[in-house]
Design a protein around this motif. Structure first.
Motif, short mmCIF file in Angstrom:
data_model
loop_
_atom_site.label_atom_id
_atom_site.label_comp_id
_atom_site.label_asym_id
_atom_site.label_seq_id
_atom_site.Cartn_x
_atom_site.Cartn_y
_atom_site.Cartn_z
N LYS A 96 2.16 1.90 -3.55
CA LYS A 96 1.12 2.40 -4.45
C LYS A 96 0.72 3.83 -4.10
CE LYS A 96 -0.66 -2.14 -5.74
NZ LYS A 96 -0.09 -2.06 -7.10
N GLU A 99 -4.34 -8.01 0.55
CA GLU A 99 -5.11 -9.16 1.03
C GLU A 99 -4.59 -10.46 0.39
OE1 GLU A 99 -7.06 -5.50 1.74
OE2 GLU A 99 -6.46 -6.33 -0.22
N GLU A 100 -4.30 -10.42 -0.92
CA GLU A 100 -3.74 -11.60 -1.59
C GLU A 100 -2.34 -11.90 -1.07
OE1 GLU A 100 -5.68 -11.56 -6.04
OE2 GLU A 100 -4.15 -10.06 -5.57
N THR A 155 -2.84 -7.50 -4.43
CA THR A 155 -3.39 -6.69 -3.35
C THR A 155 -2.78 -7.12 -2.01
OG1 THR A 155 -5.22 -8.21 -2.86
CG2 THR A 155 -5.59 -6.56 -4.60
N ARG A 195 -1.70 -6.55 -10.36
CA ARG A 195 -2.99 -6.79 -9.72
C ARG A 195 -2.90 -7.19 -8.25
NH1 ARG A 195 -5.21 -10.58 -14.67
NH2 ARG A 195 -5.41 -8.94 -16.25
N THR A 238 0.83 -1.20 0.00
CA THR A 238 0.00 0.00 0.00
C THR A 238 0.86 1.25 0.00
OG1 THR A 238 -1.74 -1.17 1.21
CG2 THR A 238 -1.82 1.23 1.24
#
Length: 270
Positions: free
Chosen positions: A15, A259-260, A257, A255, A12
């Motif tokens: 990004k 969470e992934e 994230t 792609r 995060t």
């Protein structure tokens, strides 16, 4: 899980902050390194002329030095950029590609670790062993085989250099002198794509540009590459080959994230 969450949080940060990662890297993989930084959320720059590297690194969030295609001109530039980064407190990540294979590579890598303050060194076991003063079998710029004591070698070199050492292989190792992280993400297919090691180093550089915890940055970069490799392999159609895998690898980085990352990351500390 808490430690993996802390590592995943850096995705995060990348990004959000979009760190500028200055590379002096090799011309075999330069495009892939630039694209993987973009896919993660950072911004790459590949300036390597001595006339501008000091100016360029001054506006960067991190510096990646990769000795894959050495020549006298870029060696000089690496030291100029590295020393300027040190003066400004900008993290330097070294990829000692092929250290131990030739006298030039080994001598250059040893000079870099001696004269430049490094945040992270990322290499295969042969390269890391060469920096540690041992001998390991190499084949071109690749390690010829696994090593049972990669954690011990990484930890010892991290202690000696005062930086984080990451060893990529069948099981990846990240060490900083007090912690040893073990990572089991990845797949052998990654070794069939030129430059996945260089790309992993660029990912580490990207993460290092948003934190001072370079252990976390190194772990984040290595997990990201391994996890994306697993997901890219799973996304292949029956008729797809290694070229499709290469493209899907970038897709999965793009792609990915947090969470992934947490769900798929296979990380524990020894």
């Amino acid at each position: 899980m808490q430690k993996l969450q802390a590592i995943a949080d850096l995705l995060t940060e990348v990004k959000t902050k979009k760190p500028l990662v200055h590379h002096l890297t090799n011309y075999v993989t330069v495009n892939d390194c630039a694209n993987i930084v973009l896919a993660l959320g950072g911004s790459p720059v590949m300036a390597d002329d001595a006339a501008e590297v000091e100016e360029m690194v001054a506006i960067a969030s991190a510096l990646v030095l990769n000795i894959g295609t050495l020549n006298g001109r870029t060696i000089d530039s690496m030291f100029l950029a590295g020393k300027r980064a040190n003066r400004l407190g900008i993290p330097v990540v070294l990829d000692p590609v092929g250290a131990g294979a030739t006298t030039l590579r080994t001598a250059t890598a040893l000079r870099l670790v001696q004269e430049i303050e490094l945040a992270v060194v990322r290499g295969n076991i042969a390269e890391i062993t060469a920096l540690a003063g041992g001998s390991a079998q190499t084949r071109g710029v690749d390690a010829a085989g696994p090593c049972a004591d990669a954690p011990g070698i990484a930890a010892a070199l991290a202690q000696k250099l005062g930086c984080v050492v990451a060893v990529t292989g069948a099981q990846d190792v990240v060490a900083d002198g007090s912690r040893i992280g073990l990572i089991d993400n990845g797949h052998p297919i990654l070794a069939r794509v030129t430059g996945t090691g260089c790309m992993a180093t660029s990912l580490v550089g990207c993460y290092a540009g948003v934190t001072r915890d370079y252990f976390r940055a190194a772990a984040a970069g290595i997990i990201t590459m391994g996890l994306a490799g697993e997901k890219a392999l799973a996304a292949l159609a029956p008729d797809d080959g290694i070229g499709s895998f290469r493209v899907k690898l970038l897709d999965q980085i793009d792609r990915l994230t947090p969470e992934e990352f947490i769900q798929g990351g296979k990380y524990h500390e020894a």
